[in-house]
Enzyme design. Structure first.
Site, PDB file in Angstrom:
ATOM      1  N   LYS A  39      25.216  54.229  23.978  1.00 25.57           N
ATOM      2  CA  LYS A  39      25.025  54.350  22.441  1.00 25.57           C
ATOM      3  C   LYS A  39      24.025  53.299  21.841  1.00 25.57           C
ATOM      4  O   LYS A  39      23.882  52.391  22.547  1.00 25.57           O
ATOM      5  CB  LYS A  39      26.332  54.252  21.463  1.00 25.57           C
ATOM      6  CG  LYS A  39      27.049  52.976  21.655  1.00 25.57           C
ATOM      7  CD  LYS A  39      28.362  52.892  21.389  1.00 25.57           C
ATOM      8  CE  LYS A  39      29.196  51.440  21.474  1.00 25.57           C
ATOM      9  NZ  LYS A  39      30.477  51.744  21.060  1.00 25.57           N
ATOM     10  N   TYR A 269      10.809  26.500   4.841  1.00 24.64           N
ATOM     11  CA  TYR A 269      11.486  27.050   3.420  1.00 24.64           C
ATOM     12  C   TYR A 269      12.551  26.002   3.165  1.00 24.64           C
ATOM     13  O   TYR A 269      13.484  26.088   3.983  1.00 24.64           O
ATOM     14  CB  TYR A 269      11.937  28.319   3.404  1.00 24.64           C
ATOM     15  CG  TYR A 269      10.622  29.315   3.544  1.00 24.64           C
ATOM     16  CD1 TYR A 269       9.559  29.369   2.498  1.00 24.64           C
ATOM     17  CD2 TYR A 269      10.379  30.089   4.449  1.00 24.64           C
ATOM     18  CE1 TYR A 269       8.662  30.173   2.335  1.00 24.64           C
ATOM     19  CE2 TYR A 269       9.437  31.229   4.851  1.00 24.64           C
ATOM     20  CZ  TYR A 269       8.452  31.065   3.600  1.00 24.64           C
ATOM     21  OH  TYR A 269       7.221  31.804   3.487  1.00 24.64           O
TER      22      TYR A 269
HETATM   23  C1  LIG Z   1      31.139  51.213  22.407  1.00 27.07           C
HETATM   24  C2  LIG Z   1      32.313  52.071  23.038  1.00 27.07           C
HETATM   25  C3  LIG Z   1      32.674  51.603  24.354  1.00 27.07           C
HETATM   26  C4  LIG Z   1      32.022  50.528  25.055  1.00 27.07           C
HETATM   27  O1  LIG Z   1      32.400  49.160  24.657  1.00 27.07           O
HETATM   28  P1  LIG Z   1      31.870  48.008  25.269  1.00 27.07           P
HETATM   29  O2  LIG Z   1      32.657  47.157  24.592  1.00 27.07           O
HETATM   30  O3  LIG Z   1      30.347  47.738  25.016  1.00 27.07           O
HETATM   31  O4  LIG Z   1      32.414  47.955  26.627  1.00 27.07           O
HETATM   32  C5  LIG Z   1      33.678  52.109  24.954  1.00 27.07           C
HETATM   33  N1  LIG Z   1      34.420  53.253  24.242  1.00 27.07           N
HETATM   34  C6  LIG Z   1      34.304  53.385  22.908  1.00 27.07           C
HETATM   35  C7  LIG Z   1      34.924  54.714  22.009  1.00 27.07           C
HETATM   36  C8  LIG Z   1      33.057  52.881  22.318  1.00 27.07           C
HETATM   37  O5  LIG Z   1      32.727  53.171  21.015  1.00 27.07           O
END
Ligand SMILES: *Cc1c(COP(=O)(O)O)cnc(C)c1O
Length: 376
Positions: A39, A269
């Site tokens: 993702k 800054y």
């Molecule tokens: C993002 C996600 C994962 C993976 O999580 P990590 O901590 O990056 O391993 C697994 N299951 C779901 C439902 C997620 O949204």
């Protein structure tokens, strides 16, 4: 010539980290399959780059339909898990056409499925013999997505009915852990999941990265690691290196100026940093518009020509400044590693900045040119 900043992605590190996951499963005597979570554009690494590196994964998990279609266009034939399921009825056309595996986590989605089947079946089932499987998501305590234990059974039976009607190929079960990375662990959620799914013949998926590394009792049929594939740690008390993971992303830039300060001179800054003695300050072509965290405090490590130099002064939009006391020989044009191979880990920079590696990796700005490191 572009500005001297680039994001270097190393596919072989992703492939290696996946092999670390598979070795873990194997050592635990598990035959669990692996959803490689890609993702958010593969946690900022780029789907096109991550996908070839994840050929040994059994499926890919994501939530954006455009990303799913990209994977299919790139030739990915194995399952694709859509972690948030579908949002509108048109999405179901994509699910059936591209054979995606959606999560179903609320009643509205079940209604959409029923409506879709009224519109398109049975005529459609003859043209599309490959039916999608779905994952019914159970809220075992995270209270984000999923059916509560007390409503789960009604939802499950409705979905089984759709399966019997020939609209789905299978109804699988999943949950997601809220604290696999903390002291609390997974036991309470695991107990709820095991209790309400006892005796059901369905495939199960529970483990994220943290659970995959710490809790073999969560492996079930499919694990769902994300962050560890990219070489960052899900834990705040164990580094990626200790977990034998290799960083897949390196944010690199160069010194574009050096200032020699007198004692009392202020930097950047707000003039927040005041030189306590005569010193050299390096100006790096990397700022918050590149995705470097603006809240990184003084002392955050930056590697200049292989030497760790602490950040001083505020992060600007396009530049940041470091104390060059540890890099006496440094010159304009020297290589700077903000995080990744040859520099501080992305976890370390995140810790200093009060965030997590996930956020830093996803936030590298599109203006930073991507490069491929094809070394093994
Ligand atoms: C993002 C996600 C994962 C993976 O999580 P990590 O901590 O990056 O391993 C697994 N299951 C779901 C439902 C997620 O949204």
């Amino acid at each position: 010539m572009p500005r001297p900043i680039s994001l270097i992605i190393k596919p072989s590190a992703i492939a290696y980290n996946l092999s670390v996951v598979k070795t873990r499963l194997h050592q635990a005597g598990s035959k669990s399959f692996v959803w490689g979570v890609i993702k958010a554009n593969a946690y900022g690494h780029g789907i096109e780059v991550a996908l070839p590196a994840l050929q040994q994964a059994d499926g890919l998990a994501m939530l954006d339909f455009n990303e799913a279609l990209t994977c299919r266009q790139l030739g990915w034939k194995k399952p694709i898990l859509m972690l948030e399921g579908f949002f509108q009825i048109q999405d179901l056309t994509l699910i059936y056409d591209h054979h995606l595996t959606p999560v179903v986590h609320n009643d509205e989605q079940i209604d959409l499925l029923v409506n879709y089947s009224r519109l398109h079946f049975p005529t459609r089932s003859t043209t599309s013999p490959v039916l999608p499987a779905i994952y019914l998501k159970i809220n075992t305590g995270m209270n984000r997505l999923g059916f509560k234990p007390e409503t789960f059974r009604v939802a499950y039976d409705k979905l089984l009915k759709l399966k019997e009607q020939g609209l789905l190929s299978a109804v699988h079960l999943m949950t997601h852990f809220a604290q696999a990375d903390t002291q609390l662990g997974v036991q309470a959620q695991l107990d709820v999941f095991n209790q309400i799914t006892m005796g059901l013949s369905a495939e199960r998926s529970l483990a994220n990265s943290a659970a995959t590394l710490r809790y073999p009792e969560t492996y079930a049929d499919w694990v769902r690691p994300g962050i560890i594939l990219y070489g960052a740690s899900p834990f705040n008390n164990q580094t990626a290196a200790q977990l034998q993971l290799k960083p897949a992303m390196t944010l690199r830039s160069e010194l574009i100026a050096i200032q020699s300060l007198h004692r009392g001179d202020a930097v950047g800054y707000g003039g927040e940093y005041i030189a306590p003695q005569p010193m050299r300050i390096g100006v790096v072509a990397c700022g918050y518009a590149d995705g470097y965290p603006r809240h990184a405090p003084q002392g955050t490590p930056v590697s200049v020509g292989g030497m760790i130099c602490p950040l001083v002064g505020r992060i600007s939009m396009d530049m940041l400044t470091v104390d060059l006391s540890n890099a006496k020989q440094s010159q304009v044009g020297n290589s700077v590693i903000l995080w990744g191979e040859g520099g501080p880990s992305v976890d370390e920079v995140a810790l200093y900045s009060g965030t997590i590696a996930y956020e830093l990796m996803c936030a590298v700005s599109p203006r930073v040119p991507r490069q491929l490191d094809s070394a093994a």
